[in-house]
Design a protein around this motif. Structure first.
Motif, mmCIF file in Angstrom:
data_model
loop_
_atom_site.group_PDB
_atom_site.id
_atom_site.type_symbol
_atom_site.label_atom_id
_atom_site.label_comp_id
_atom_site.label_asym_id
_atom_site.label_seq_id
_atom_site.Cartn_x
_atom_site.Cartn_y
_atom_site.Cartn_z
ATOM 1 N N ASN A 193 0.804 -1.212 0.000
ATOM 2 C CA ASN A 193 0.000 0.000 0.000
ATOM 3 C C ASN A 193 0.844 1.273 0.000
ATOM 4 O OD1 ASN A 193 -2.725 1.077 0.008
ATOM 5 N ND2 ASN A 193 -2.304 1.804 2.087
ATOM 6 N N ASP A 229 -1.096 4.080 -2.284
ATOM 7 C CA ASP A 229 -1.788 5.197 -1.619
ATOM 8 C C ASP A 229 -1.146 6.511 -2.056
ATOM 9 O OD1 ASP A 229 -2.937 7.078 0.007
ATOM 10 O OD2 ASP A 229 -2.542 6.029 1.883
ATOM 11 N N THR A 284 -2.323 9.545 -1.444
ATOM 12 C CA THR A 284 -2.903 10.638 -0.677
ATOM 13 C C THR A 284 -1.940 11.111 0.405
ATOM 14 O OG1 THR A 284 -3.919 9.289 1.076
ATOM 15 C CG2 THR A 284 -5.138 9.502 -1.010
ATOM 16 N N ASN A 301 -0.496 8.982 3.397
ATOM 17 C CA ASN A 301 0.658 8.090 3.278
ATOM 18 C C ASN A 301 1.875 8.776 3.888
ATOM 19 O OD1 ASN A 301 2.705 6.340 2.532
ATOM 20 N ND2 ASN A 301 1.966 6.076 0.425
ATOM 21 N N LYS A 321 -1.485 7.476 -9.794
ATOM 22 C CA LYS A 321 -0.435 6.942 -8.928
ATOM 23 C C LYS A 321 0.741 7.906 -8.942
ATOM 24 C CE LYS A 321 0.031 2.942 -10.917
ATOM 25 N NZ LYS A 321 -0.933 2.924 -12.056
#
Length: 561
Positions: free
Chosen positions: A263, A267, A269, A272, A417
């Motif tokens: 993850n 992630d 965002t 993270n 991403k």
């Protein structure tokens, strides 16, 4: 579309902010079709495409393969793209003080952002080519004679310049952002980049038998490792004090530890906490998608191209964990050889797809059906007997790290991403390596064990030279496919050991009674099995085209135009 004139740009703070945003969009990433992992002992690219130039030691001033840009799939990493972004950064510094800002704090912050990005781009050049001209002014066509007089700065001068600029950027930048500003350069990122620069600067490649001042230090300085250790500690402290940290799960179950590690790279965002600096991307339909990563790397059984495929050398380096004890995998152990993918480091399951691995709605099928005598009679859906036969993995493995499992093959509909350039785990590993070299083995173990513990791995307890090997091993596993390996084995001056060797694949055979066997064999030599290393490749050559324009750009050791 209405074009904006240069004078109009430098009279409008909003346009200047847009100009700075464009500097971020020129920063490269690692998700090219031919990934950098396929010129080191991590993966093999199914279709070569520039990787063979390195794997067969064919690098020369007229052909740098995939290391001067991404070959297929843009990455903004070429020599010319780097210099273009540096030139725009220089223009910014020449014009910024004439812009009528009403918010002086914003103006200062923008200076810090561009200062960081200029160093970032310089470092991307210097880690590949060594010292380059340190240009901090803009040139026009009228400056042609001046351009031709540019010479490469020494490696020392380049490091000193970058460190000085980052120290200034730390004063100009906030430690974090919120909302739409997430992803901009921070003081934490500046300190972290300084840590990487000084770690590299202390390493053997830049300090042992240096051939010329453009590629390292010609005078010894035992304080270089001290500086690297201090920089790593300062970066970690700044990060931890401002909410950054290793991304952790509360569970100790292997599958959850694996998902937690996976993850980190999915992630995108601000939640993270692992990410210190990344090249931000959007969903593909919004115009700033970074890559067709999933299409290029999905197994062929899911209509992917099976591109960058993990090597057996990498798979074998993931440790076995039993009863809280970690050990290296051993093919001579009958129990391990019979079930080679059991009880591995949780990061293995997050990074590599192997025969029997769960993926989407089924398990990966890279096995070959054989009769009772072992003769091949068919194979699983992810072999040449499956959906396609041109894009089957040459190694028996497929990439998993970074990939979005929800992607539908051939749809070209990709989620947003971010390519992570700097993250917390690197800082701990930088600290561990630097502390080892200044004699603080306890501190080195503590730092590396922070990373291992997050992954659910037992502490290392080694000392002496074995401790250094364990630290290097941890970098290989934790930072796999993240474009560290190429630079690490070079700066350790161990490229011949790791890159100049025969690489291997796995053949999984499924017998009529259902049992499977696992056979390791050399990867086909024509696709990179028998890899070759030449010491000249410790540095890339200055391109012949650049030296034709400016002969003052002295060539790197062992190359001739």
């Amino acid at each position: 579309m209405t074009e904006i004139g240069e004078d109009q740009l430098w009279k409008d703070p909003a346009l200047v902010q847009a100009f700075v945003n464009s500097r971020y969009n020129q920063v490269g990433h690692g998700w090219t079709e031919s990934m950098q992992s396929s010129i080191v002992d991590e993966t093999e690219l199914t279709w070569l495409r520039g990787c063979e130039v390195h794997n067969f030691a064919r690098v020369n001033p007229s052909d740098l393969g995939r290391m001067n840009g991404g070959w297929y799939g843009w990455d903004n990493r070429s020599w010319s793209t780097k210099w273009n972004n540096i030139a725009n950064c220089n223009i910014f510094f020449e014009r910024i003080d004439e812009v009528p800002f009403t918010d002086e704090d914003l103006k200062t912050r923008l200076k810090g952002e561009v200062r960081f990005l200029r160093v970032f781009e310089y470092n991307d050049l210097i880690t590949r080519w060594g010292g380059v001209p340190l240009i901090t002014e803009s040139f026009t066509i009228d400056d042609l004679d001046k351009i031709k007089q540019q010479v490469r700065a020494s490696y020392k001068d380049c490091v000193d310049f970058m460190v000085s600029e980052l120290d200034q950027a730390v004063k100009e930048l906030p430690a974090s952002y919120s909302g739409d500003d997430y992803g901009r350069a921070t003081s934490v990122a500046a300190k972290a980049l300084k840590s990487r620069i000084l770690l590299y600067a202390a390493s053997d490649l830049m300090n042992v038998n240096v051939q010329m001042p453009e590629v390292g230090y010609t005078t010894p300085d035992p304080q270089r490792w001290e500086k690297a250790a201090t920089a790593a500690e300062e970066a970690l402290t700044e990060a931890l004090n401002n909410g950054y940290g290793l991304l952790r799960t509360s569970s100790t179950a292997t599958e959850d530890l694996s998902a937690n590690y996976q993850n980190i790279f999915l992630d995108n965002t601000s939640a993270n906490t692992e990410v210190i600096f990344a090249r931000m991307g959007t969903a593909s339909n919004l115009g700033e998608g970074l890559s067709s990563l999933e299409q290029w790397n999905f197994p062929n059984g899911w209509n992917g191209w099976g591109g960058n495929c993990p090597l057996q050398e990498l798979v074998d380096d993931y440790e076995i964990v039993k009863n809280g004890v970690a050990s290296r995998f051993n093919w001579n152990n009958p129990e391990e050889a019979a079930s080679p993918y059991e009880n591995r480091d949780p990061r293995f399951y997050a990074s590599i797809l192997y025969d029997g691995a769960s993926w989407k709605e089924r398990t990966l099928e890279t096995y070959f059906d054989v009769d009772a005598s072992g003769n091949e009679i068919g194979g699983g859906r992810d072999t040449k007997y499956g959906v396609d036969n041109w894009n089957t993995s040459p190694t028996g493995y497929n990439l998993k790290k970074f990939l979005d499992e929800d992607y539908v093959g051939n749809s070209y509909n990709f989620k947003a991403k971010n390519w992570i350039w700097i993250r917390m785990a690197e800082l701990y590993l930088n600290k561990a390596e630097a502390l080892y070299h200044i004699g603080d083995e306890e501190g080195a173990r503590d730092a590396v064990n922070e990373v291992r513990n997050r992954a659910g791995m037992p502490d290392i307890t080694s000392t002496g030279s074995q401790l250094l090997e364990d630290i290097k091993h941890e970098r290989r596993i934790e930072l796999v496919f993240e474009e560290h390996r190429y630079f690490d084995v070079r700066r350790w001056m161990e490229a011949d050991k790791y890159l100049g060797r025969t690489m291997h694949a796995i053949t999984v055979k499924k017998y009529p009674d259902g049992h499977k066997t696992y056979e390791v064999s050399a990867l086909r030599s024509d696709v990179g099995g028998d890899r070759i290393w030449d010491d000249k490749m410790y540095w890339l050559p200055i391109m012949k085209s650049e030296r034709d324009k400016n002969p003052n750009l002295v060539q790197n050791p062992y190359y001739t135009d």
